[in-house]
Design an enzyme around this catalytic site. Structure first.
Site, PDB file in Angstrom:
ATOM      1  N   TYR A  32     -47.423 -49.008  -2.359  1.00  0.00           N
ATOM      2  CA  TYR A  32     -47.687 -49.214  -3.457  1.00  0.00           C
ATOM      3  C   TYR A  32     -48.444 -47.776  -4.197  1.00  0.00           C
ATOM      4  CZ  TYR A  32     -52.418 -50.998  -2.217  1.00  0.00           C
ATOM      5  OH  TYR A  32     -53.492 -51.176  -2.252  1.00  0.00           O
ATOM      6  N   ARG A  51     -48.877 -38.530  -3.468  1.00  0.00           N
ATOM      7  CA  ARG A  51     -49.655 -39.465  -2.582  1.00  0.00           C
ATOM      8  C   ARG A  51     -48.432 -40.894  -2.440  1.00  0.00           C
ATOM      9  NH1 ARG A  51     -55.093 -42.560  -2.928  1.00  0.00           N
ATOM     10  NH2 ARG A  51     -53.850 -43.477  -4.158  1.00  0.00           N
ATOM     11  N   ARG A 100     -33.318 -62.726   7.497  1.00  0.00           N
ATOM     12  CA  ARG A 100     -34.558 -62.655   8.278  1.00  0.00           C
ATOM     13  C   ARG A 100     -34.347 -61.299   8.880  1.00  0.00           C
ATOM     14  NH1 ARG A 100     -39.157 -64.720   6.554  1.00  0.00           N
ATOM     15  NH2 ARG A 100     -40.069 -63.554   8.632  1.00  0.00           N
ATOM     16  N   LYS A 146     -50.399 -45.483   2.156  1.00  0.00           N
ATOM     17  CA  LYS A 146     -50.469 -46.838   0.973  1.00  0.00           C
ATOM     18  C   LYS A 146     -49.683 -47.993   1.301  1.00  0.00           C
ATOM     19  CE  LYS A 146     -53.230 -47.531  -3.030  1.00  0.00           C
ATOM     20  NZ  LYS A 146     -54.300 -48.157  -2.813  1.00  0.00           N
TER      21      LYS A 146
HETATM   22  N1  PDD Z   1     -57.914 -48.924  -2.879  1.00  0.00           N
HETATM   23  N2  PDD Z   1     -59.274 -46.535   0.877  1.00  0.00           N
HETATM   24  C1  PDD Z   1     -58.702 -47.497   1.461  1.00  0.00           C
HETATM   25  C2  PDD Z   1     -58.526 -48.192   2.124  1.00  0.00           C
HETATM   26  C3  PDD Z   1     -58.084 -47.885  -0.048  1.00  0.00           C
HETATM   27  O1  PDD Z   1     -57.760 -49.600  -0.538  1.00  0.00           O
HETATM   28  C4  PDD Z   1     -58.531 -47.306  -1.492  1.00  0.00           C
HETATM   29  C5  PDD Z   1     -58.303 -47.727  -2.754  1.00  0.00           C
HETATM   30  C6  PDD Z   1     -59.210 -46.509  -1.247  1.00  0.00           C
HETATM   31  C7  PDD Z   1     -59.899 -44.266  -2.375  1.00  0.00           C
HETATM   32  O2  PDD Z   1     -58.479 -44.660  -2.665  1.00  0.00           O
HETATM   33  P1  PDD Z   1     -57.926 -44.249  -4.260  1.00  0.00           P
HETATM   34  O3  PDD Z   1     -59.224 -43.198  -4.351  1.00  0.00           O
HETATM   35  O4  PDD Z   1     -57.272 -43.232  -4.480  1.00  0.00           O
HETATM   36  O5  PDD Z   1     -58.483 -45.521  -5.158  1.00  0.00           O
HETATM   37  C8  PDD Z   1     -59.590 -45.521   0.249  1.00  0.00           C
HETATM   38  C9  PDD Z   1     -56.788 -49.203  -4.196  1.00  0.00           C
HETATM   39  C10 PDD Z   1     -57.910 -49.199  -5.058  1.00  0.00           C
HETATM   40  C11 PDD Z   1     -56.506 -51.119  -4.107  1.00  0.00           C
HETATM   41  O6  PDD Z   1     -55.898 -50.418  -3.635  1.00  0.00           O
HETATM   42  O7  PDD Z   1     -56.846 -51.459  -5.042  1.00  0.00           O
END
Ligand code: PDD
Length: 284
Positions: A32, A51, A100, A146
Site C-alpha cells: 500500500y 515507492r 486457500r 510497505k
Molecule cells: N506510515 N515507517 C513506518 C513503519 C510507517 O508506517 C510510516 C508511515 C513511515 C513514514 O513514511 P512516510 O513519511 O512516507 O509516511 C515510516 C503511514 C503514514 C501509514 O501507514 O499510515
C-alpha cells in the site's frame, strides 16, 4: 459516505466489495501507499508512486497502472476535497486466488483500491511533544516494503498505547531504527541522526523531505542509527510521517528527552516543514 476506486470503478464505499478469496484478505499478500494531500493536491506524489512500484517489484506483483492513471484516479477522488487535509490510500493485492492455495499465483489480476480520508488527528496538539515507548522490533526483516500485513506494527502500537505512549520506538540489533508508523530522527552531539535506509526501516518520504530541509539550512545530518545505549544522551528526538508530519518526542518511557520540550533543531525542522507546506499550498 465516500467515493472509492475499486478495480476500474468509482463506487460509494458502502457498495465496494472485495472477494473473500482475495489474497490481500487471506494472506496479507498486498502492498500500500499513503499520500498526504494539502489543499486538494497530493504532496510528493511522484515519490510515493516510485515507492509503490518498488514495494510491488519487491513482492513480484506487476504494477497495474501507470503514473498518469494513478494521478487521474486520485484527482477524481479529490475533486471535491479542497477544504481539508486528506490522506490518499492506495492498496494493491496480488488478486483473487483459488481458495486457500497460497502457491497458485499464476495469471492473477491485482486488486486495486484507492480511497481518501480526511486527516483525523490534531497536529497542533502533537506539536508540543508526545511520549513514546521503547520496544524491541518484532516485525519481519523486509520493513522497506510497505506491506499491508501490519500485524507487528499494530501490536507494537497497542503495547505503546497501553503504556500511555503515542508511538512505539523500535530497537533492532541494539539500535533505534524507526517508529511503528513513523521514521525517527535524534540529535546527538549536535548532529541530526536517522537510521540508514536498509531493510529495517520504511524509506519514508517525509524522512526524505526532512533530510533535504536539514541539509538546505546547514544542519549536519547523518544516516547513522543511534544505539539503545546512546539514547540516554540524546538531546532531541522527533518522529515523522505523511499523516503526522513532524512530531517532537519529549519522553521515552519514564525518561525525559533533553529538557522535555521540543528542542531548537526539532523546532527549526517543524518551521521549515510548515514553510514548505505553505509554499506547496500557494500560501506564500
Ligand atoms: N506510515 N515507517 C513506518 C513503519 C510507517 O508506517 C510510516 C508511515 C513511515 C513514514 O513514511 P512516510 O513519511 O512516507 O509516511 C515510516 C503511514 C503514514 C501509514 O501507514 O499510515
Amino acid at each position: 459516505m465516500a467515493t472509492v476506486y475499486l478495480d476500474g470503478n468509482f463506487l460509494d464505499d458502502s457498495e465496494a466489495k472485495v472477494s473473500i478469496h482475495d489474497r490481500g484478505f487471506l494472506f496479507g499478500d498486498a502492498v500500500y501507499e499513503v499520500v498526504p494531500v494539502y489543499r486538494g493536491n497530493p504532496f510528493r506524489l511522484a515519490r510515493h508512486l516510485d515507492r509503490l512500484r518498488e514495494s510491488l517489484a519487491a513482492v513480484a506483483i506487476d504494477c497495474p497502472l501507470g503514473d498518469g492513471e494513478w494521478a487521474t484516479i486520485i484527482a477524481r477522488l479529490l475533486a471535491e476535497a479542497h477544504g481539508h487535509e486528506y490522506s490518499v490510500y492506495i492498496q494493491v493485492t496480488r488478486g483473487v486466488g483459488v481458495g486457500r492455495d497460497a502457491t497458485r499465483t499464476q495469471g492473477l489480476r491485482p486488486t486495486v483500491l484507492v480511497s481518501i480520508s480526511p486527516v483525523s488527528i490534531d497536529r497542533t496538539l502533537l506539536a508540543s511533544g508526545i511520549r513514546a515507548a521503547l520496544l524491541e522490533d518484532i516485525r519481519w526483516h523486509h520493513c522497506r516494503i510497505k506491506a499491508t500485513a501490519l500485524l507487528g506494527n499494530v501490536l507494537l502500537r497497542r503495547e505503546a498505547l497501553q503504556r500511555g505512549a503515542a508511538e512505539a520506538l523500535l530497537i533492532r540489533d541494539g539500535e533505534l531504527t524507526e517508529g511503528s508508523s513513523s521514521n525517527v530522527f535524534a540529535v546527538l552531539d549536535g548532529v541530526l541522526r536517522t537510521a540508514p535506509p536498509d531493510e529495517r526501516i520504511l524509506r519514508g518520504i517525509t524522512r526524505e523531505v526532512i533530510i533535504e530541509l536539514a541539509c538546505a539550512c546547514g544542519i549536519d545530518v547523518r544516516e547513522q542509527a543511534v544505539s539503545a545505549a546512546q539514547l540516554a544522551s540524546v538531546q532531541e528526538l522527533f518522529i515523522c510521517s505523511s499523516v503526522r508530519e513532524v512530531v517532537p518526542v519529549i519522553q521515552i518511557d519514564a525518561n525525559a528527552v533533553g529538557d522535555a520540550r521540543p528542542g531548537p533543531v526539532t523546532r527549526r525542522i517543524m518551521q521549515e516543514f510548515a514553510a514548505l507546506k505553505a509554499r506547496f499550498k500557494g500560501d506564500s
